[in-house]
Write an enzyme that holds these catalytic residues in place. Structure first.
Site: not given
Length: 489
Positions: A183, A236, A240, A258, A292
């Site tokens: 996804k 992400g 989440t 991660e 990130c």
């Protein structure tokens, strides 16, 4: 018309890739996809749900026996063929990535798409050199370890480096002999869809790779809950990641998470000043700060603080924010909700007493981008390390400057956040670099550099920045299960 520019003229209708076929969501619903630079809808993607995930999982399960038994050299050849096609379509993919994510086209051509090529090539090679262990046990037996593919694995990737991080997950999963239900982010689906088309062209067997587009609470949740998907790799946000873990962990699924970061960039007075300064600008604002690994907290030794601050602010103020097709320093923020979030943090920093040194406002770009989502690169000083601005991940073009007097003080501030993804350390003192690197509670420490990646090394974070490591052998270990075989002589 320049190569790749057709992406700007033809609206894209995105479809799921399930069992080798391109198809809409089973429910027939669609989601609008926006171009950040213009604020306008330019394509639609399937609003998939649990039945679509179930269909993809069934296809992956059916394909697994044959794919897992496919000789390693054949799997590697297929991944290399896909890498060749990505390389061939570099301009088209870079233009699509820029339009979908908001990043400058030049950045996508220089970093995102070449890295996707590297990911497929690296794991195509790595799997051919992956060795197991064997031990002679007291002269009475031999123990050896088999590393076998798990089965169907779920790969969920973020919106900031769409194809780059999508390929980072699916390449080792496929190389190891797994089949995949993947996804991509619903915010940036374009290059994942173009990859579907390239997989068909490359001749991927049906069901080996399945890509389901849609919202995280629908598609991502369905993947996390599906009993036929025993492993989840997610990159992400930390919130989440926690949601995925609450669903998957009680099912004893294998998890690699991660997550976010609030990364320090520690600059000592003995650093190579010019290199540290140039890298600080780059590591703060590359990809609009939407990486990130960006250094969002600059910790600067007091003896050079004023000089470094003034030089840094001058360079940041000179950065150009513009239409991503014009090769600016910063492009558009990825979405309207994220645009509003970043502006909200800028307001919060001022409310917390931060002194605004440059930036701080939305940018109006004329022409086709007059309704786009652009923000000036923004720098604050005068905020304590304990404030929300310095503790929470903003994920945008906002950084803070904080002076320190001693090594111990710098180390304490660097470690004093919930996150532990990446740190930078700038010093010419070899002993200090070793002491600090060992004491920094981060998954990655860059000394006198930033974003210098070796794909053989473990990648991931500590604390709220994640669970597990990927990259190199760590990725292949994650995507396989170990079986010890003991044979008595």
């Amino acid at each position: 018309m320049a190569a790749g520019q057709e992406v700007y003229r033809t609206p894209m209708k995105i479809l799921n890739y399930i069992n080798g076929q391109l198809q809409p969501a089973l429910g027939g619903a669609w989601l609008d996809n926006y171009e950040p630079a213009t604020g306008s809808i330019y394509s639609q993607l399937p609003d998939s749900d649990e039945p679509d995930v179930a269909l993809a999982a069934a296809a992956a399960q059916a394909a697994f026996p044959a794919w897992s038994k496919t000789p390693v050299a054949e799997r590697a050849a297929l991944l290399n063929r896909l890498a060749d096609l990505i390389e061939r379509d570099l301009d088209k993919l870079a233009a699509a990535e820029s339009r979908d994510q908001g990043k400058p086209v030049a950045l996508a051509k220089r970093m995102d798409i070449p890295r996707a090529v590297d990911n497929f090539r690296f794991f195509a090679t790595a799997i051919q050199h992956y060795a197991s262990e064997a031990h002679s046990t007291d002269g009475a037996a031999i123990n050896y370890t088999l590393r076998q593919p798990i089965g169907v694995v779920g790969c969920i990737s973020p919106w900031n480096l769409p194809l780059y991080l999508f390929s980072w997950k699916i390449a080792p999963a496929l190389a190891a002999g797994n089949t995949v239900v993947a996804k991509p982010s619903e915010i940036t689906p374009a290059t994942a869809y173009l990859l579907c088309e390239l997989c068909i062209e490359a001749g991927f067997p049906k069901g080996v790779l399945n890509i389901v587009f849609g919202l995280g609470p629908k598609v991502g949740q369905a993947m996390s809950a599906h009993p036929g998907i025993p492993a989840i790799s997610f990159t992400g946000g930390t919130v989440t990641g926690a949601t995925i873990a609450r669903t998957a962990a009680p099912m004893f699924k294998k998890l690699s998470l991660e997550l976010g970061g609030k990364n320090p960039n520690i600059i000592f007075a003995d650093a190579d000043y010019d290199k540290a300064l140039a890298s600080a600008v780059r590591s703060s604002f590359t990809n609009q700060g939407e990486i990130c690994l960006c250094g969002s907290r600059l910790l600067i030794e007091s003896s050079i603080y004023n000089r470094f601050r003034d030089d840094f602010v001058a360079k940041v103020a000179a950065l150009r924010v513009d239409d991503p097709t014009t090769n600016p320093d910063l492009g558009a923020i990825v979405s309207k909700p994220h645009f509003d979030k970043v502006l909200g943090y800028i307001k919060l920093a001022q409310e917390e007493g931060g002194k605004l040194l440059t930036g701080g406002k939305a940018v109006m770009v004329s022409g086709r981008c007059e309704n786009g989502w652009f923000i000036e690169p923004t720098v604050f000083e005068g905020l304590p390390n304990s404030c929300r601005t310095n503790q929470e991940e903003i994920f945008g073009p906002v950084v803070t400057l904080i002076p320190f007097d001693t090594e111990a003080e710098a180390l304490a501030m660097a470690n004093d956040t919930p996150y532990g993804l990446a740190a930078q350390l700038w010093t010419e003192n070899l002993s200090r670099s070793q002491r600090m690197s060992a004491a920094l509670k981060f998954g990655i420490v860059w000394v006198n550099c930033w974003l210098l990646r070796d794909l053989r090394t473990p990648f991931g974070g500590a604390k709220a920045s994640g669970v597990g490591r990927e990259g190199g052998w760590d990725a292949l270990r994650f995507f396989t299960e170990a079986t010890n075989v003991c044979i008595r002589y």
